[in-house]
Design an enzyme around this catalytic site. Sequence first.
Site, PDB file in Angstrom:
ATOM      1  CG  ASN A 342      46.219 -13.451  61.843  1.00  0.00           C
ATOM      2  OD1 ASN A 342      46.565 -12.719  62.749  1.00  0.00           O
ATOM      3  ND2 ASN A 342      45.169 -13.192  61.080  1.00  0.00           N
ATOM      4  NE  ARG A 387      45.548  -8.411  57.821  1.00  0.00           N
ATOM      5  CZ  ARG A 387      44.292  -7.988  57.764  1.00  0.00           C
ATOM      6  NH1 ARG A 387      43.359  -8.534  58.537  1.00  0.00           N
ATOM      7  NH2 ARG A 387      43.943  -7.031  56.941  1.00  0.00           N
ATOM      8  CB  CYS A 388      43.898 -11.302  64.998  1.00  0.00           C
ATOM      9  SG  CYS A 388      43.196 -12.414  63.764  1.00  0.00           S
ATOM     10  CG  MET A 389      46.756 -10.286  68.797  1.00  0.00           C
ATOM     11  SD  MET A 389      47.976 -10.959  69.952  1.00  0.00           S
ATOM     12  CE  MET A 389      49.407 -11.152  68.894  1.00  0.00           C
TER      13      MET A 389
END
Length: 404
Positions: A342, A387-389
Amino acid sequence: MVAHYVDSEVGRLVTVLLHRPGPELARLTPRNSDSLLFDAIPWVGRAQEEHDAFAGALRDRGVEVLYLSALLAETLATDEARAELTGQVLADPRLGETLRRRVADHLAYLDPAGLSDVLIAGLAHEELRGRPGGLVYALMDQHDFIIDPLPNLLFTRDSSVWVRDQAAVSSLAMPARRRETTLLHTIYRHHPRFAGTELAYQPALEPVEGGDVLLLAPGVLAVGVGERTTPAGAERLARRVFMAGLAHTILVVPIAQERATMHLDTIVTMVDVDAVLMYPNVADALVAYTVVAGEDGEPQVDGPAPFLRAAADAMDLDALRVIDTGLDPVTAEREQWDDGNNTLAIEPRLCVAYERNVETNAQLERAGIEVIPIPGSELGSGRGGPRCMSCPMVRDPLKPLSAA
């Protein structure tokens, strides 16, 4: 109005939306962590330090960092936005009439910043102003929340994604997260920065989550279908994206409906215009259905075909370069669980990754990808990496590979 535009995963990052974790993380306990989708109870102060390091690394590379809580407070200064979001909270059927009136009084007392805090961190039983009374309040456990907290708001990628100059506000599958998208939906429609922004997707539609949407190249999207995004959601997104002229090809990628692979970006992310970081334990088995717009406007489906082949064809490449997570199956499995896949690209061949995934980061460096390592021991307890954040709002348009 500021021009927002994203047509790839790797164009130079200009502006990004983050949410610095706050009191909502302190609401997590062993009793509620499962329902709030966290695998562990994070140390809040350390999580904030780690997030500040993440934001600092982005700023050091010239990226404008916007914070969701600040945008929300500014949005709530308008009467229409305030009425919209408080109305959605008060519509919760769990409240009952008496408690609903008390909560309405409590929220009306708050200034925009205070209301923003409650909409994010929730409202605990003992925090309700005055003498609530009523049956619902009397029968509530003292540990219950009148308004639930949003600890997953940290993962801003899931609640919205920009496709060219339009914002796709997600329809989140898990009940614990659905208010996240109502906040973004209101911000995009009422904050002056986003005046005139068109929405490619909205929360009332079939489930689609931003972590499942990869902008492989201008005009080419990959959409994971699994635990969170449904086939109906992928089809609806394809229809709306084609209708708006935002893409010509959608690759729909079935993924295992498991916690370890909840989104497509847990197993593959882009680190260069022609390179992906990929979990090798699934690379050979991953397939894609290629969806294009037919002459009658209906999505036309072809496949399945191996994902890497379908992606290269859609991107007009001979082949994608593949960088493996880890060095062996065991290390790959460990580092995939720890969000080794990620990564967030700041520009081609430059990405942010959790420092703990030593072998995967070494693989990236050997492949010519510079890695900016950040701490993530506490941030990762909710199952998400850089990436999620992050929700990119502006990237430089990506030049065609033939012109690069």
